[in-house]
Design an enzyme around this catalytic site. Structure first.
Site, PDB file in Angstrom:
ATOM      1  CB  SER A 164      -0.928   0.016   1.221  1.00 30.69           C
ATOM      2  OG  SER A 164      -0.193  -0.153   2.411  1.00 30.69           O
ATOM      3  CG  ASN A 196      -4.190  -4.641  13.021  1.00 32.85           C
ATOM      4  OD1 ASN A 196      -3.605  -4.542  11.943  1.00 32.85           O
ATOM      5  ND2 ASN A 196      -4.494  -5.809  13.568  1.00 32.85           N
ATOM      6  CB  THR A 206     -42.769  23.456  -8.867  1.00 34.78           C
ATOM      7  OG1 THR A 206     -43.905  23.786  -9.669  1.00 34.78           O
ATOM      8  CG2 THR A 206     -42.699  24.434  -7.685  1.00 34.78           C
ATOM      9  CG  HIS A 207     -43.791  19.916 -11.421  1.00 32.10           C
ATOM     10  ND1 HIS A 207     -43.954  18.615 -11.021  1.00 32.10           N
ATOM     11  CD2 HIS A 207     -44.546  20.674 -10.582  1.00 32.10           C
ATOM     12  CE1 HIS A 207     -44.792  18.576  -9.999  1.00 32.10           C
ATOM     13  NE2 HIS A 207     -45.157  19.815  -9.705  1.00 32.10           N
ATOM     14  CB  SER A 231     -17.753  23.380 -30.275  1.00 35.06           C
ATOM     15  OG  SER A 231     -17.697  22.518 -31.398  1.00 35.06           O
ATOM     16  CE  LYS A 244     -22.514  23.508 -28.536  1.00 29.82           C
ATOM     17  NZ  LYS A 244     -22.717  22.079 -28.375  1.00 29.82           N
ATOM     18  CD  GLU A 277     -21.435  19.879 -20.403  1.00 32.91           C
ATOM     19  OE1 GLU A 277     -22.348  19.602 -21.171  1.00 32.91           O
ATOM     20  OE2 GLU A 277     -20.315  20.234 -20.807  1.00 32.91           O
TER      21      GLU A 277
END
Ligand code: ARG
Length: 461
Positions: free
Chosen positions: A24, A111, A156-157, A278, A284, A291
């Site tokens: 490790s 340990n 909302t929604h 882009s 763009k 993201e």
């Protein structure tokens, strides 16, 4: 072959593939500071308790300081075949101080040692996260302060619902990050428990003082049960859960910014430094940072799921499976720290576009609730008021106008309770102003939220 510290009963060297598979050192060397701090505390305590002489303790501390200096200067030679950070450091210590180095491990096992190291590391990193979360909440408070008067459609929604102030919207996120900060504080109570003295699993026969070690590493508590002490990784799981919630909050904010930056919304202009173009479409401007942050949330959930899965089948006490606890935390730590801190910087540089928010307010009858509440306040049962308003909206929609563009006569056609004062009620500013109850989007409650947030931030410093 480098002699293993545990090599006494072994006749053959480990296969090279096994040595690589089980080591490790390649990742737990990141714990060198904590390992040395824990060892210094342990050596000092052994001296104070008379398990070793105080001269020997001082010699061990001096040697450990030298190891630390060598690691930090880059002079230290890490050896993969020594398995892990603990044995690398102890081997070098023994080279420096001679046979007394072999006394450091009295009344200790790897340990309880690794459990302490990891706890110290998680503890320090959680403090760093808390600092960044507070900074992020501070940026949200500053941006909210600037936009107390800016209105936009609250959804909302994902459908425009009622006008809210941008300050209220930003402060909703400040609440999330404040809770994250507080959640970490709660988690830290269980991180800051010293397991040292549990030894391999059963405690030790030496007359040691675990509380002294805890105090010298800055932990307020010591373990209650030696077996639990070496096998418990709840502290890391909780830290990863906190990390997952932080990322979930950031990811929601990213999703919102991605939408807001879309020309169909146009509520924000992403700073050039936080977006990319882009390679084929010259028009763009992509919200890559948002993201990626949304995507990296998956890594952090993965770390939590990983450790939960690692732990689920383990009988008491330490099992080597637990060596797999560190990399998920290291990876999550890197992601959380970078994400929170980039979000704070990006929000500082973000340009809000109030004119576009304003235009969006005028589409979609966001003041319909105002008309229904107006009628209800005049005594019409709310269900009937709702119905009458619905009919008014249908007419406005048919005529392609806003609700407030209907004439008084037209509006009275839906309820005789409508009077000239209705037009003032339908204004978005008025709608926001009337939500004056604590926690609402009105200017009073928004100012109170800001003051409360600032007071909390000031208390942290
Ligand atoms: N590298 C080990 C780990 O991270 C240290 C503890 C090893 N203990 C043992 N009994 N083999 O878990």
């Amino acid at each position: 072959m480098t002699t293993k510290m545990w090599g006494g009963r072994f006749h053959e060297a480990a296969a090279a593939s096994v040595e690589e598979y089980t080591q490790s050192e390649s990742f737990d060397r990141a714990l060198y500071r904590e390992d040395i701090a824990g060892s210094k505390a342990h050596a000092t305590m052994l001296g104070a308790c008379g398990v070793i002489s105080t001269d020997e303790a001082a010699e061990l501390v001096r040697g450990l300081d030298q190891v630390l200096a060598e690691i930090e200067s880059g002079a230290f030679v890490w050896k993969r075949e020594l398995e892990d950070v603990h044995m690398n450091i102890e081997r070098r210590l023994t080279e420096i101080v001679g046979p007394v180095g072999g006394k450091l491990h009295t009344a200790r096992s790897r340990n309880d040692q690794v459990a302490l190291d990891f706890r110290l590391h998680v503890s320090a990193r959680l403090d760093v996260w808390r600092g960044e979360l507070a900074r992020l909440a501070g940026v949200l408070a500053d941006r909210a302060e600037e936009h107390k008067e800016t209105l936009l459609p609250g959804c909302t929604h994902m459908q425009a619902a009622q006008p809210v102030s941008l300050a209220q919207h930003l402060l909703a996120y400040a609440q999330m990050f404040r809770r994250d900060h507080e959640r970490l504080g709660d988690c830290l109570k269980r991180v800051r428990v010293s397991p040292l003295g549990a030894a391999a699993l059963a405690g030790t026969t030496h007359p040691i003082d675990p509380a002294q070690v805890a105090a010298s590493v800055g932990f307020p508590a010591t373990f209650a049960n030696s077996m639990d002490a070496v096998s418990d990784r709840d502290f890391a799981l909780e830290a990863l859960f906190c990390a997952s919630v932080i990322m979930m909050h950031l990811s929601r904010l990213c999703e919102e910014l991605i939408l807001w930056a879309n020309p169909n919304f146009g509520y924000v202009k992403l700073p050039d430094a936080y977006s990319t173009g882009s390679s084929i479409m010259p028009q763009k401007k992509n919200p890559d940072v948002c993201e990626l942050m949304r995507g990296k949330t998956g890594r952090v959930y993965g770390a939590l799921t990983s450790l939960l899965t690692i732990m689920k089948g383990l009988p008491m006490t330490y099992n080597r499976d637990m060596q797999e606890d560190k990399e998920p935390f290291f990876d999550a730590d890197k992601t959380v720290f970078a994400s929170v801190s980039i979000m704070a910087d990006m929000l500082k540089a973000l340009e809000f576009l109030p004119a576009n928010m304003r235009r969006a307010l005028d589409r979609g009858f966001l003041n319909a609730t105002e008309l229904a509440d107006y009628l209800a306040a005049k005594g019409l049962p709310f269900r009937e008021a709702h119905h009458a308003t619905g009919a008014a909206v249908a007419l406005a929609e048919k005529k392609s106008v806003r609700l407030e563009d209907l004439s008084l006569e037209e509006l009275r056609g839906f309820s005789a309770l409508v009077e000239q004062d209705v037009f003032g009620v339908l204004e978005h500013e008025a709608a926001v102003r009337r939500r004056a109850l604590a926690g609402g989007t009105g200017p009073g409650p928004v100012a109170a939220q800001l003051a409360n947030l600032r007071a909390w931030l000031a208390e942290l410093d």
